[in-house]
Design an enzyme around this catalytic site. Structure first.
Site, PDB file in Angstrom:
ATOM      1  N   CYS A  27      -5.569  12.339  11.917  1.00 51.66           N
ATOM      2  CA  CYS A  27      -6.315  11.101  11.679  1.00 51.66           C
ATOM      3  C   CYS A  27      -6.362  10.337  13.000  1.00 51.66           C
ATOM      4  CB  CYS A  27      -5.639  10.279  10.596  1.00 51.66           C
ATOM      5  SG  CYS A  27      -4.104   9.556  11.160  1.00 51.66           S
ATOM      6  N   ILE A  66       6.849   7.067  17.064  1.00 56.27           N
ATOM      7  CA  ILE A  66       6.537   7.737  15.801  1.00 56.27           C
ATOM      8  C   ILE A  66       5.228   8.507  15.852  1.00 56.27           C
ATOM      9  CG2 ILE A  66       6.223   7.443  13.304  1.00 56.27           C
ATOM     10  CD1 ILE A  66       9.041   6.701  14.304  1.00 56.27           C
ATOM     11  N   LYS A 102       0.853  -1.209   0.000  1.00 58.57           N
ATOM     12  CA  LYS A 102       0.000   0.000   0.000  1.00 58.57           C
ATOM     13  C   LYS A 102       0.880   1.246   0.000  1.00 58.57           C
ATOM     14  CE  LYS A 102      -1.820   1.564   3.982  1.00 58.57           C
ATOM     15  NZ  LYS A 102      -1.457   2.980   4.241  1.00 58.57           N
ATOM     16  N   ASN A 103       1.906   1.256   0.841  1.00 61.51           N
ATOM     17  CA  ASN A 103       2.698   2.478   1.009  1.00 61.51           C
ATOM     18  C   ASN A 103       3.740   2.691  -0.075  1.00 61.51           C
ATOM     19  OD1 ASN A 103       1.103   2.947   3.188  1.00 61.51           O
ATOM     20  ND2 ASN A 103       2.639   2.375   4.717  1.00 61.51           N
ATOM     21  N   ARG A 152      -8.617  -0.812   4.405  1.00 61.06           N
ATOM     22  CA  ARG A 152      -7.762   0.233   3.812  1.00 61.06           C
ATOM     23  C   ARG A 152      -6.381  -0.332   3.465  1.00 61.06           C
ATOM     24  NH1 ARG A 152      -6.769   5.229   7.130  1.00 61.06           N
ATOM     25  NH2 ARG A 152      -5.561   5.586   5.232  1.00 61.06           N
ATOM     26  N   ASP A 201       4.094   0.587  12.084  1.00 62.91           N
ATOM     27  CA  ASP A 201       2.863   0.011  11.516  1.00 62.91           C
ATOM     28  C   ASP A 201       2.604  -1.403  11.997  1.00 62.91           C
ATOM     29  OD1 ASP A 201       3.198   1.628   8.258  1.00 62.91           O
ATOM     30  OD2 ASP A 201       2.547   2.359  10.224  1.00 62.91           O
ATOM     31  N   LEU A 237       6.991  19.709   7.626  1.00 65.09           N
ATOM     32  CA  LEU A 237       8.240  19.303   6.956  1.00 65.09           C
ATOM     33  C   LEU A 237       8.044  19.271   5.436  1.00 65.09           C
ATOM     34  CD1 LEU A 237       9.378  16.402   9.339  1.00 65.09           C
ATOM     35  CD2 LEU A 237      10.073  18.813   9.397  1.00 65.09           C
ATOM     36  N   ILE A 292       2.119  18.592   8.512  1.00 67.92           N
ATOM     37  CA  ILE A 292       2.805  18.546   7.204  1.00 67.92           C
ATOM     38  C   ILE A 292       3.835  19.676   7.090  1.00 67.92           C
ATOM     39  CG2 ILE A 292       0.924  17.381   5.986  1.00 67.92           C
ATOM     40  CD1 ILE A 292       0.146  20.177   4.862  1.00 67.92           C
ATOM     41  N   ARG A 343      -0.685  14.387  12.685  1.00 62.66           N
ATOM     42  CA  ARG A 343      -0.138  14.242  11.322  1.00 62.66           C
ATOM     43  C   ARG A 343       0.188  15.602  10.675  1.00 62.66           C
ATOM     44  NH1 ARG A 343      -1.621   9.076   9.652  1.00 62.66           N
ATOM     45  NH2 ARG A 343       0.172   9.113   8.269  1.00 62.66           N
TER      46      ARG A 343
HETATM   47  C1  EPZ Z   1       3.957   6.962   6.164  1.00 63.69           C
HETATM   48  O1  EPZ Z   1       3.151   7.963   6.756  1.00 63.69           O
HETATM   49  C2  EPZ Z   1       3.062   5.737   6.050  1.00 63.69           C
HETATM   50  N1  EPZ Z   1       1.924   6.040   5.185  1.00 63.69           N
HETATM   51  C3  EPZ Z   1       2.571   5.332   7.445  1.00 63.69           C
HETATM   52  O2  EPZ Z   1       1.789   4.150   7.300  1.00 63.69           O
HETATM   53  C4  EPZ Z   1       3.794   5.015   8.310  1.00 63.69           C
HETATM   54  O3  EPZ Z   1       3.373   4.687   9.606  1.00 63.69           O
HETATM   55  C5  EPZ Z   1       4.715   6.245   8.347  1.00 63.69           C
HETATM   56  O4  EPZ Z   1       5.072   6.640   7.004  1.00 63.69           O
HETATM   57  C6  EPZ Z   1       5.992   5.988   9.137  1.00 63.69           C
HETATM   58  O5  EPZ Z   1       6.672   4.908   8.578  1.00 63.69           O
HETATM   59  C7  EPZ Z   1       2.077   6.007   3.844  1.00 63.69           C
HETATM   60  O6  EPZ Z   1       3.162   5.778   3.333  1.00 63.69           O
HETATM   61  C8  EPZ Z   1       0.857   6.289   3.013  1.00 63.69           C
HETATM   62  P1  EPZ Z   1       5.913  10.348   8.364  1.00 63.69           P
HETATM   63  P2  EPZ Z   1       3.678   9.497   6.801  1.00 63.69           P
HETATM   64  O7  EPZ Z   1       5.793  11.613   7.601  1.00 63.69           O
HETATM   65  O8  EPZ Z   1       4.439   9.797   5.580  1.00 63.69           O
HETATM   66  C9  EPZ Z   1       5.916  13.537  11.867  1.00 63.69           C
HETATM   67  C10 EPZ Z   1      -0.064   2.747   7.628  1.00 63.69           C
HETATM   68  O9  EPZ Z   1      -0.594   2.238   8.624  1.00 63.69           O
HETATM   69  N2  EPZ Z   1       5.820  14.550  10.803  1.00 63.69           N
HETATM   70  O10 EPZ Z   1       7.148   9.525   8.224  1.00 63.69           O
HETATM   71  O11 EPZ Z   1       2.545  10.378   7.169  1.00 63.69           O
HETATM   72  C11 EPZ Z   1       4.615  12.776  12.023  1.00 63.69           C
HETATM   73  O12 EPZ Z   1       3.730  13.470  12.867  1.00 63.69           O
HETATM   74  C12 EPZ Z   1       0.400   4.187   7.659  1.00 63.69           C
HETATM   75  O13 EPZ Z   1       0.139   2.149   6.540  1.00 63.69           O
HETATM   76  C13 EPZ Z   1       5.934  15.898  11.137  1.00 63.69           C
HETATM   77  O14 EPZ Z   1       6.108  16.254  12.307  1.00 63.69           O
HETATM   78  O15 EPZ Z   1       4.670   9.400   8.041  1.00 63.69           O
HETATM   79  C14 EPZ Z   1       5.059  11.488  12.634  1.00 63.69           C
HETATM   80  O16 EPZ Z   1       5.217  11.677  14.033  1.00 63.69           O
HETATM   81  C15 EPZ Z   1       0.154   4.852   9.013  1.00 63.69           C
HETATM   82  N3  EPZ Z   1       5.832  16.829  10.149  1.00 63.69           N
HETATM   83  C16 EPZ Z   1       6.440  11.259  12.015  1.00 63.69           C
HETATM   84  O17 EPZ Z   1       6.856  12.524  11.494  1.00 63.69           O
HETATM   85  C17 EPZ Z   1       5.647  16.471   8.840  1.00 63.69           C
HETATM   86  O18 EPZ Z   1       5.579  17.365   7.972  1.00 63.69           O
HETATM   87  C18 EPZ Z   1       6.471  10.228  10.898  1.00 63.69           C
HETATM   88  O19 EPZ Z   1       5.623  10.681   9.895  1.00 63.69           O
HETATM   89  C19 EPZ Z   1       5.537  15.104   8.523  1.00 63.69           C
HETATM   90  C20 EPZ Z   1       5.625  14.165   9.517  1.00 63.69           C
END
Ligand code: EPZ
Length: 417
Positions: free
Chosen positions: A116, A327, A22-23, A397, A305, A125, A123, A121
């Site tokens: 969510c 995380i 999925k990811n 999902r 995950d 960064l 954005i 979550r």
């Molecule tokens: C991806 O989410 C995955 N989703 C998530 O899988 C996975 O848990 C996550 O990476 C970590 O491996 C998809 O790929 C669609 P991050 P993402 O940005 O990109 C913080 C599942 O169950 N952060 O690496 O959203 C954030 O709050 C899903 O399949 C900021 O602070 O994860 C979190 O604490 C759930 N600012 C950490 O970084 C930002 O701008 C990791 O988030 C972005 C993120």
């Protein structure tokens, strides 16, 4: 509301071919916007998140055709650069379209994704990195407005190795003027799959899978065909299901090189694990031993995950385990439901202490989010008696036809609409 009915206590014994990741498929489908041509994606899993992503592609003007696990996307006629609130609320990870839409259209407008079930979550960064590429970004009325006369390569450092932010930079920078270096990039295998997809389209990206990714901008990209990598989280979940039922399972198509942290932990817990490049086998003929501590970390650390499926396993392991979820700030919603099944778990902030019990009892429980729902399936398969798991839309999902695959391995599991 769909539910799963599970009669617990049956040992799993069978073979499963692991679905596409999925990811990996979500950012790769976003990348099809860049080519302005015909793209064919093989091994695409049948998931509601993929259907939501197809809706976003069609909303942008792409034509999409699906034949089983083959998805054909023609992005010749992009006539819209906005993702409306309705679609963003359906799937917040549509934020990874931002980089692709800007690279193709030089402007984009997406609704704020919001939080969510597992956390706020943010954005920040993503937006900070995209601004480094010369993109003017304003936020108003719940929308993010982006505009760029041209995209200019830059040196970018992520404060956290965010998967989504890494993907957005790769998508936005691959047709920028000049070279972009991305430091502290996410190292997940899905990043490598995206790099491979983009390079086959004609991009010049190197370093994927490491902490520094280099992107040399090119003038255009072309439609290609690509086979999606296997889903390491779904593979790990099925291994945990076999371990929880003291059964055995063979996973065809799983890439063991993506799963070292998970496979090593299962071995430490007393499971017999055999690994080949594209096949994994597990046998658990006795009660698993609780690991003292499980800390989630960015890849190649233990994946967040799969924290909840492992918590369900430790709930019936011998001994006590301490979980630290580093995380996401709200990834213990499955705990109350596991407690309803007799688990002994105490949560304090990011930590959860699990005291293993001899057995759990079937109960009527509710999935609150994707991976927490998978944890309830693990627990119900091992529990004594019948369980009903409501709200399995969350599980759908990320897990393709979960009841079909588990039934093939001997589980008593049916879906009730
Ligand atoms: C991806 O989410 C995955 N989703 C998530 O899988 C996975 O848990 C996550 O990476 C970590 O491996 C998809 O790929 C669609 P991050 P993402 O940005 O990109 C913080 C599942 O169950 N952060 O690496 O959203 C954030 O709050 C899903 O399949 C900021 O602070 O994860 C979190 O604490 C759930 N600012 C950490 O970084 C930002 O701008 C990791 O988030 C972005 C993120």
């Amino acid at each position: 509301m769909s539910s799963l009915l599970i009669e617990g206590g049956k040992r799993l014994d069978g073979e499963i071919t692991v679905q596409g990741a999925k990811n990996a498929v979500l950012p790769i489908l976003a990348a099809t916007v860049l080519s302005g041509g015909r793209n064919v994606v093989y091994n695409c899993p049948d998931l509601s998140d993929v259907s939501s992503t197809v809706e976003v592609l069609e909303n942008l003007g792409c034509s999409v055709m699906r034949r089983g696990s083959i998805l054909e996307v023609d992005s010749s006629n992009i006539d819209n650069c906005t993702i409306p609130d309705s679609l963003m609320r359906k799937m917040r990870s549509s934020i990874i379209f931002l980089g692709a839409i800007i690279a193709r259209c030089r402007e984009a407008c997406v609704s704020m994704p919001g939080g969510c079930e597992i956390g706020q979550r943010p954005i920040d960064l993503h937006l900070k990195a995209l601004r480094s590429l010369g993109i003017d970004i304003t936020e108003s009325h719940g929308y993010i407005h982006c505009k760029a006369d041209k995209l200019i390569g830059a040196e970018i450092h992520l404060d956290f190795p965010s998967v989504g932010a890494t993907e957005n930079v790769m998508l936005a920078a691959c047709m920028a003027d000049g070279i972009t270096t991305l430091e502290n990039a996410a190292r997940e295998p899905e990043i490598v799959d995206l790099q491979n997809f983009l390079n086959r389209m004609g991009a010049k990206i190197s370093g994927g899978g490491g902490s520094v990714i280099k992107i040399e901008g090119v003038s255009r990209l072309y439609g290609i065909e690509h086979n999606i990598m296997p889903d390491r989280i779904v593979a790990g979940t099925y291994l945990v299901c076999a371990a929880a039922t003291r059964g055995q399972i063979v996973l065809n198509g799983a890439d063991s090189s993506h799963m070292s942290a998970v496979l090593n932990l299962l071995s430490d817990m007393g499971c017999k694990v055999w690994r080949e490049k594209n096949r994994i086998a597990l046998c658990a003929d006795k009660r698993t031993i609780a690991p003292p501590c499980i800390k989630t970390m960015p890849y190649p650390g233990f994946p967040t995950d799969i924290q909840s499926p492992f918590m369900a396993l430790t709930a019936i392991s011998e001994g006590t385990s301490v979980f630290v979820e580093n995380i996401f700030e709200n990834r213990y919603q499955h705990v109350d439901e596991l407690i309803r099944m007799g688990a002994d778990i105490r949560v304090d902030g990011r930590c959860a202490v699990v005291i293993g019990k001899d057995r759990l009892c079937g109960a009527h429980v509710e999935a609150k989010e994707l991976r927490g729902g998978a944890a309830l399936v693990v627990a119900a398969l091992a529990a004594e008696g019948r369980s009903i798991i409501d709200n399995i839309k969350y599980i759908d999902r990320g897990y393709e036809h979960i009841e079909k695959y588990l039934s093939l391995c001997g589980a008593s599991i049916t879906r009730r609409e």
